[in-house]
Scaffold this motif. Structure first.
Motif, PDB file in Angstrom:
ATOM      1  N   GLU A 910       0.789  -1.227   0.000  1.00 44.36           N
ATOM      2  CA  GLU A 910       0.000   0.000   0.000  1.00 44.36           C
ATOM      3  C   GLU A 910       0.825   1.282   0.000  1.00 44.36           C
ATOM      4  O   GLU A 910       0.448   2.279  -0.613  1.00 44.36           O
ATOM      5  CB  GLU A 910      -0.950  -0.010   1.196  1.00 44.36           C
ATOM      6  N   GLY A 911       1.930   1.338   0.689  1.00 45.70           N
ATOM      7  CA  GLY A 911       2.734   2.554   0.727  1.00 45.70           C
ATOM      8  C   GLY A 911       2.267   3.494   1.830  1.00 45.70           C
ATOM      9  O   GLY A 911       1.430   3.164   2.673  1.00 45.70           O
ATOM     10  N   SER A 912       2.781   4.722   1.794  1.00 41.32           N
ATOM     11  CA  SER A 912       2.494   5.698   2.853  1.00 41.32           C
ATOM     12  C   SER A 912       1.682   6.858   2.292  1.00 41.32           C
ATOM     13  O   SER A 912       1.390   6.918   1.098  1.00 41.32           O
ATOM     14  CB  SER A 912       3.807   6.228   3.435  1.00 41.32           C
ATOM     15  N   ASP A 913       1.332   7.791   3.209  1.00 38.85           N
ATOM     16  CA  ASP A 913       0.581   8.981   2.805  1.00 38.85           C
ATOM     17  C   ASP A 913       1.499  10.161   2.487  1.00 38.85           C
ATOM     18  O   ASP A 913       1.025  11.286   2.300  1.00 38.85           O
ATOM     19  CB  ASP A 913      -0.405   9.394   3.914  1.00 38.85           C
ATOM     20  N   GLU A 914       2.787   9.918   2.404  1.00 39.88           N
ATOM     21  CA  GLU A 914       3.720  10.992   2.115  1.00 39.88           C
ATOM     22  C   GLU A 914       3.548  11.468   0.677  1.00 39.88           C
ATOM     23  O   GLU A 914       3.579  10.683  -0.270  1.00 39.88           O
ATOM     24  CB  GLU A 914       5.160  10.513   2.321  1.00 39.88           C
ATOM     25  N   ILE A 915       3.358  12.775   0.506  1.00 39.38           N
ATOM     26  CA  ILE A 915       3.186  13.365  -0.817  1.00 39.38           C
ATOM     27  C   ILE A 915       4.551  13.728  -1.378  1.00 39.38           C
ATOM     28  O   ILE A 915       5.387  14.312  -0.676  1.00 39.38           O
ATOM     29  CB  ILE A 915       2.275  14.599  -0.744  1.00 39.38           C
ATOM     30  N   VAL A 916       4.789  13.375  -2.655  1.00 41.04           N
ATOM     31  CA  VAL A 916       6.077  13.650  -3.292  1.00 41.04           C
ATOM     32  C   VAL A 916       5.854  14.574  -4.475  1.00 41.04           C
ATOM     33  O   VAL A 916       4.790  14.564  -5.114  1.00 41.04           O
ATOM     34  CB  VAL A 916       6.766  12.345  -3.750  1.00 41.04           C
ATOM     35  N   PRO A 917       6.836  15.396  -4.824  1.00 36.89           N
ATOM     36  CA  PRO A 917       6.718  16.298  -5.977  1.00 36.89           C
ATOM     37  C   PRO A 917       6.619  15.523  -7.292  1.00 36.89           C
ATOM     38  O   PRO A 917       7.144  14.409  -7.414  1.00 36.89           O
ATOM     39  CB  PRO A 917       7.999  17.131  -5.927  1.00 36.89           C
ATOM     40  N   GLU A 918       5.956  16.113  -8.262  1.00 39.38           N
ATOM     41  CA  GLU A 918       5.753  15.449  -9.542  1.00 39.38           C
ATOM     42  C   GLU A 918       7.074  15.151 -10.243  1.00 39.38           C
ATOM     43  O   GLU A 918       7.201  14.141 -10.940  1.00 39.38           O
ATOM     44  CB  GLU A 918       4.862  16.307 -10.442  1.00 39.38           C
ATOM     45  N   ASN A 919       8.087  16.022 -10.057  1.00 38.31           N
ATOM     46  CA  ASN A 919       9.350  15.798 -10.760  1.00 38.31           C
ATOM     47  C   ASN A 919      10.128  14.605 -10.220  1.00 38.31           C
ATOM     48  O   ASN A 919      11.137  14.214 -10.780  1.00 38.31           O
ATOM     49  CB  ASN A 919      10.206  17.066 -10.730  1.00 38.31           C
ATOM     50  N   GLN A 920       9.661  14.033  -9.093  1.00 39.17           N
ATOM     51  CA  GLN A 920      10.307  12.837  -8.543  1.00 39.17           C
ATOM     52  C   GLN A 920       9.541  11.557  -8.875  1.00 39.17           C
ATOM     53  O   GLN A 920       9.884  10.483  -8.397  1.00 39.17           O
ATOM     54  CB  GLN A 920      10.438  12.977  -7.021  1.00 39.17           C
ATOM     55  N   VAL A 921       8.509  11.709  -9.693  1.00 41.46           N
ATOM     56  CA  VAL A 921       7.649  10.561 -10.032  1.00 41.46           C
ATOM     57  C   VAL A 921       8.082   9.984 -11.377  1.00 41.46           C
ATOM     58  O   VAL A 921       8.393  10.743 -12.317  1.00 41.46           O
ATOM     59  CB  VAL A 921       6.166  10.998 -10.090  1.00 41.46           C
ATOM     60  N   ALA A 922       8.113   8.656 -11.464  1.00 43.74           N
ATOM     61  CA  ALA A 922       8.465   7.995 -12.717  1.00 43.74           C
ATOM     62  C   ALA A 922       7.478   8.406 -13.810  1.00 43.74           C
ATOM     63  O   ALA A 922       6.279   8.608 -13.549  1.00 43.74           O
ATOM     64  CB  ALA A 922       8.451   6.483 -12.538  1.00 43.74           C
ATOM     65  N   GLU A 923       7.970   8.504 -15.028  1.00 42.06           N
ATOM     66  CA  GLU A 923       7.154   9.019 -16.124  1.00 42.06           C
ATOM     67  C   GLU A 923       5.883   8.192 -16.322  1.00 42.06           C
ATOM     68  O   GLU A 923       4.806   8.726 -16.594  1.00 42.06           O
ATOM     69  CB  GLU A 923       7.986   9.025 -17.414  1.00 42.06           C
ATOM     70  N   GLY A 924       5.985   6.891 -16.193  1.00 43.04           N
ATOM     71  CA  GLY A 924       4.824   6.030 -16.410  1.00 43.04           C
ATOM     72  C   GLY A 924       3.763   6.142 -15.344  1.00 43.04           C
ATOM     73  O   GLY A 924       2.651   5.637 -15.519  1.00 43.04           O
ATOM     74  N   LYS A 926       2.905   9.200 -13.971  1.00 38.09           N
ATOM     75  CA  LYS A 926       2.349  10.549 -13.980  1.00 38.09           C
ATOM     76  C   LYS A 926       1.000  10.588 -14.700  1.00 38.09           C
ATOM     77  O   LYS A 926       0.758   9.844 -15.642  1.00 38.09           O
ATOM     78  CB  LYS A 926       3.318  11.511 -14.675  1.00 38.09           C
ATOM     79  N   PHE A 927       0.138  11.505 -14.222  1.00 35.36           N
ATOM     80  CA  PHE A 927      -1.114  11.754 -14.917  1.00 35.36           C
ATOM     81  C   PHE A 927      -0.841  12.607 -16.163  1.00 35.36           C
ATOM     82  O   PHE A 927       0.179  13.302 -16.236  1.00 35.36           O
ATOM     83  CB  PHE A 927      -2.097  12.480 -13.992  1.00 35.36           C
ATOM     84  N   PRO A 928      -1.736  12.579 -17.135  1.00 31.24           N
ATOM     85  CA  PRO A 928      -1.507  13.336 -18.376  1.00 31.24           C
ATOM     86  C   PRO A 928      -1.299  14.830 -18.112  1.00 31.24           C
ATOM     87  O   PRO A 928      -2.020  15.448 -17.315  1.00 31.24           O
ATOM     88  CB  PRO A 928      -2.785  13.088 -19.189  1.00 31.24           C
ATOM     89  N   ALA A 929      -0.319  15.401 -18.785  1.00 30.73           N
ATOM     90  CA  ALA A 929      -0.025  16.833 -18.629  1.00 30.73           C
ATOM     91  C   ALA A 929      -1.069  17.712 -19.292  1.00 30.73           C
ATOM     92  O   ALA A 929      -1.124  18.918 -19.050  1.00 30.73           O
ATOM     93  CB  ALA A 929       1.360  17.128 -19.220  1.00 30.73           C
ATOM     94  N   LEU A 930      -1.939  17.105 -20.105  1.00 26.47           N
ATOM     95  CA  LEU A 930      -2.930  17.848 -20.879  1.00 26.47           C
ATOM     96  C   LEU A 930      -3.848  18.699 -20.007  1.00 26.47           C
ATOM     97  O   LEU A 930      -4.328  19.748 -20.432  1.00 26.47           O
ATOM     98  CB  LEU A 930      -3.759  16.851 -21.705  1.00 26.47           C
ATOM     99  N   PHE A 931      -4.071  18.248 -18.757  1.00 26.50           N
ATOM    100  CA  PHE A 931      -5.061  18.912 -17.911  1.00 26.50           C
ATOM    101  C   PHE A 931      -4.447  19.884 -16.907  1.00 26.50           C
ATOM    102  O   PHE A 931      -5.134  20.388 -16.028  1.00 26.50           O
ATOM    103  CB  PHE A 931      -5.894  17.852 -17.175  1.00 26.50           C
ATOM    104  N   HIS A 932      -3.182  20.157 -17.032  1.00 30.60           N
ATOM    105  CA  HIS A 932      -2.563  21.181 -16.191  1.00 30.60           C
ATOM    106  C   HIS A 932      -3.021  22.567 -16.642  1.00 30.60           C
ATOM    107  O   HIS A 932      -3.379  22.780 -17.807  1.00 30.60           O
ATOM    108  CB  HIS A 932      -1.035  21.092 -16.270  1.00 30.60           C
ATOM    109  N   GLY A 933      -2.969  23.506 -15.737  1.00 29.13           N
ATOM    110  CA  GLY A 933      -3.311  24.888 -16.068  1.00 29.13           C
ATOM    111  C   GLY A 933      -4.766  25.023 -16.468  1.00 29.13           C
ATOM    112  O   GLY A 933      -5.677  24.595 -15.746  1.00 29.13           O
TER     113      GLY A 933
END
Length: 951
Positions: A910-924, A926-933
């Protein structure tokens, strides 16, 4: 060699016509057998392999694999099949020459089908599935479907004096159609259930079908024995001489006149097609009225006042005024044209004004059709034609919805951006009305005394039962299929392809009503229909669907009987009462599920069986009246009066249209058959799941929203999506199924959830992963609306993952919601070791009340983000699987609820509830960048303004 000494007109050579059949049979079998031998010799293991299994699980090749893309077997097949085409065309021509002398349109029709069938054979032969899968399928299904009228037509035209050929055709023709049953069964076992070895069994039946098909045509050997093909020198060409062009032209004109004198009339066929299209327009508008009305109580969460517009169908009441009745019956074309406001409605953007346009269209349409039936009452063959068009119009409407994944392309909720064909439909409607009503009727002004026996009230009850059953149960081919659906694995019919079975039953019923009215009017057949209604109401799977087929056949057979007897009474009284009773029954179908929002709703709460019983009793009242009105002694003995030659000829064209509709339905079923070869977007053992309350697929502006939903779900790269408020298989939602469109467009397996007869607002599951098993639940709801839930087990990368989709009861019923939380917590807690995900609508604040039942020791579930305090309805919970991300995506104007999305990694803790920055997340991950901004088309990450990722 000595020069020819033949005189003009003398025979150059001749031979027995049976040798053409021998050549056809020999080369046809050589094409398939040679390909099989060469293929097994050179590429055996490759041609027995399919997308799921290879040798030794599968050990016999299918026809398509054998004759397909591999050299040289493909070349063997193509060479011999090309040689076969010559004798094939010659056989069709000889068959026509042998049968056309009897007159009638059937020999021409069969010959045309034979030519089309031969051309389509060339299509799927020379365009393989690898070359162009789409066109290969089109040619293949065209060939198979054309085999139906070819087989039936050849048997009908077989010379009765040649018992051997007729017997052979019946044997091989029957075998061909019967073999379709195991063929379909084993194909579904292979494609849907992935059963090892099923494709080999399918292949055996496929080869037998091929051999049977060729053997059927080989029976012409016995017929052609009496024919001789002669080559005659009529112009002296063997001696370098010619006859005058005048003599030749005279001879040709005589032959042409002999061929085309009897039978088929294009003008009459166009008239019939125009009539049926008018029926299609009527049913399209009638089914759109309640759907358009539903938008308003949906957004008001209760009665809005707009519901009164369903009374628009009471317009026949004005026919009680003699001058108005005369005016309408003398101007049927104008009245039908006025009804097209219901089709023009799509041009109006404001929902309320669009609804009024639809209401006006339905009002004029009900008035026009009532006047049309009444105007034709003194001409039985014309009345029968109008009734046939009315019934076939329903079939055409249902087939159009089948083709467009349960949306009618000319509804007012459709337009260009969401797949509507409104402009095309409107143009054809105008042309059809101008064609059908180009002559003014005089029958309507004639006074006809009502029959001495019978009752207009009973006739009205019969019509009401007919109209409501056609609308409620058979305006979409998948409605009753979903009544009997209970989840995966499939133990009953599927919307595709088995929706075509519904059309076949309806078509058979109409033929019974036209050709055997005595039986259609009998209490025996009524008992069959009533039994079918009981079966589909009480049983699931195939047993229930067999009942649906029996009921569909009965309803269509009853249409000519009930309408033809009703028009003998004053139209204003009979049809106004009929539509009044129809509206009462329509409201009753709504009350069974909408009881929480309407006065005295508790009286019909979850009592669909009461409504079905009332419909069957109404039909019985109509049959009782029809028997009383019927005056011919032959019908009371169970026999049928022979129709006039005019009626028989007119009826033929509607039977042709019925056959064309059946072929169209089968073709659509073939082309829409799902591939079941779906794969997740990210193969790195990630699973992206979402929950969305779709508000019955009507957007904020009253447009059908499936296309916009498809686009955003595809762009979110979802592997699993739970849809709530998704059951549209009711009159007020248009008898639609949005999951069909989404599943086919997105390439996903689908579970509709508890069916329309389970009295919920709907829960559905779509998945890129195979659904190994699914169970439907109705949670405790003693006071409020029923709460639906799906418990499905998915095969995700070889690991079983349990997914729950759930819609809780309303805020007004706290005890219901407490009981439901206890039930669902226990259900989720029963899954102890497997990964589990809940996609839900809980109606609770985070960390308060029932939330602590859903998230706790009993269920073992964790909240996807306990810190997200801004939730009330939608929640995603999980256990025994790693949660890697969570996002909330705005809805734009599609519905009133956002999309919540969670990304998981299968096979990790399950992992932990620790939130990590997006730039530390593996590319696969990540959620689609299309919906940013600002996102796209009004969809963007909101609340957090970006997705959240977890360690």
């Amino acid at each position: 060699m000595a020069p020819s000494k033949y005189e003009k007109g003398e025979v150059v050579t001749s031979f027995n016509a049976k040798w053409i059949t021998y050549l056809h049979t020999t080369f046809a079998y050589a094409a398939f057998v040679s390909a099989l031998i060469v293929g097994c010799s050179l590429h055996y293991k490759k041609i027995v392999e399919n997308e799921f299994y290879g040798y030794p699980q599968e050990w016999f090749p299918s026809v398509s694999a054998t004759i397909g893309d591999r050299y040289p077997e493909r070349s063997f097949f193509m060479v011999f099949i090309a040689i076969t085409s010559g004798p094939r065309f010659a056989m069709v021509a000889l068959w026509y020459c042998m049968t056309f002398v009897r007159g009638g349109a059937l020999p021409k029709f069969v010959a045309g089908v034979g030519v089309f069938r031969t051309l389509s054979c060339g299509g799927w032969t020379y365009v393989t599935s690898t070359d162009d899968h789409h066109w290969h399928d089109i040619f293949m299904v065209s060939y198979l479907v054309a085999t139906i009228p070819w087989t039936v037509g050849c048997i009908a035209l077989s010379p009765r004096g040649n018992a051997k050929s007729l017997k052979g055709r019946k044997i091989f023709g029957s075998a061909f159609f019967l073999l379709i049953i195991p063929l379909t069964y084993y194909f579904l076992q292979h494609k849907v259930h992935h059963v090892s070895g099923a494709y080999t069994k399918y292949a055996f039946f496929e080869w037998i079908v091929v051999l049977t098909d060729v053997a059927f045509d080989a029976m012409t050997i016995y017929d052609f024995e009496g024919l001789e093909v002669t080559i005659r020198d009529v112009r002296g060409v063997t001696r370098g001489q010619t006859v005058s062009d005048a003599v030749l032209e005279k001879e040709m004109n005589r032959d042409v006149a002999e061929i085309f004198a009897p039978g088929f009339s294009w003008a009459a066929s166009i008239d019939a097609a125009a009539d049926v299209y008018n029926g299609f327009v009527f049913w399209s508008m009638l089914t759109s009225l309640a759907l358009s009305t539903w938008y308003f109580p949906l957004w008001h969460m209760g009665l809005s006042g707009y519901e009164a517009i369903i009374l628009a169908s009471l317009s026949p009441i004005v026919l009680g005024i003699a001058p108005v009745r005369s005016l309408v019956t003398q101007n049927l074309r104008a009245t039908h044209l006025l009804s097209l406001s219901g089709l023009v409605a799509f041009t109006i953007l404001r929902p309320d004004l669009r609804l009024f346009a639809v209401g006006a269209g339905v009002s004029f349409s009900c008035l026009a059709w009532t006047a049309t039936f009444y105007a034709e009452r003194a001409q039985p063959h014309r009345l029968e034609a109008r009734i046939s068009a009315f019934a076939l119009g329903l079939m055409a409407s249902s087939i159009a919805k089948f083709a467009f994944q349960t949306n009618n392309p000319i509804w007012p909720i459709m337009h260009g951006p969401n797949g509507g064909w409104n402009k095309t439909g409107l143009v054809f409607a105008i042309l059809a009305i101008l064609r059908s009503f180009r002559h003014s009727s005089t029958a309507g002004s004639a006074s006809t005394a009502p029959p001495k026996k019978g009752s207009s009230v009973l006739a009205a009850l019969g019509l009401a039962g007919l109209f409501i059953s056609m609308h409620w149960l058979f305006s979409d081919s998948s409605t009753l299929i979903l009544w009997v659906w209970e989840g995966w694995p499939a133990r009953g019919p599927l919307a595709v392809p088995h929706g075509a079975y519904t059309f076949l039953a309806m078509g058979l019923g109409l033929l019974i009503g036209l050709y055997y009215p005595g039986f259609a009017r009998s209490w025996t057949f009524y008992g069959i229909g009533a039994t079918g209604a009981a079966l589909v109401t009480s049983f699931s799977h195939w047993t229930g669907y067999y009942g649906a087929l029996a009921l569909g056949a009965y309803i269509m057979a009853a249409a000519p009987i009930l309408i033809s007897s009703a028009v003998k009474f004053p139209p204003a009284r009979t049809f106004t009462l009929a539509f009044l009773f129809y509206n009462i029954l329509l409201l009753a179908t709504i009350w069974t599920v909408a009881y929480a929002f309407v006065p005295f709703g508790w009286t019909l709460r979850e009592r669909t069986h009461w409504v079905v019983t009332a419909v069957v009793l109404c039909l019985g009242a109509g049959i009782f009246n029809a028997q009383a009105v019927e005056t011919t002694t032959s019908s009371t003995k169970g026999k049928n009066a022979r129709p006039s030659p005019v009626a028989r000829k007119s009826r033929t064209y509607y039977v042709y249209i019925l056959l064309a509709l059946q072929i169209l339905g089968i073709s659509i079923a073939y082309l829409r058959f799902p591939s079941y070869d779906y794969a997740p977007k990210h193969p790195e053992k990630t699973l992206t799941a979402g929950i969305w309350t779709i508000h019955f697929s009507l957007d904020n502006d009253m447009w059908s929203s499936e296309h916009r939903m498809r686009d955003v779900l595809k762009e979110l790269e979802l592997d699993v999506i739970g849809l709530l408020e998704s059951d549209n298989q009711r009159i007020i939602m248009g008898n639609r199924d949005s999951t069909q469109f989404l599943a086919e467009e997105l390439g996903m397996y689908v579970d509709f959830g508890p069916g329309p007869n389970k009295h919920t607002w709907g829960a559905a599951l779509l998945s890129k992963f195979p659904i190994v098993n699914s169970t439907h639940h109705l949670l405790p709801s003693p006071v409020g609306e029923l709460a639906p839930a799906i418990h499905a087990t998915l095969d995700c990368y070889g690991t079983y993952v349990d997914v729950f989709v759930f819609h809780s009861g309303q805020e007004e019923d706290p005890e219901d919601r407490r009981l439901q939380s206890e039930y669902l917590a226990g259900l989720m807690g029963s899954v102890t070791t497997r990964p589990a995900i809940l996609l839900s609508y809980l109606v609770t604040k985070p960390k308060e009340g029932n939330y602590n039942t859903y998230v706790g020791e009993k269920s073992g579930m964790r909240d996807i983000d306990p810190s997200d305090w801004d939730r009330w309805c939608e929640y995603i919970l999980y256990k025994n699987i790693r949660r890697s991300g969570y996002a909330r995506v705005s809805r734009s104007t599609i519905t009133d609820t956002e999309i919540q999305v969670g990304r998981f990694v299968v096979g990790q803790p399950e992992g932990s509830d620790e939130i990590v920055p997006e730039n530390q997340v593996a590319e696969g991950l990540k959620f689609p960048a299309l919906f940013h901004g600002e996102g796209v088309r009004g969809h963007r990450y909101h609340v957090f303004d970006e997705p959240r990722y977890y360690a």
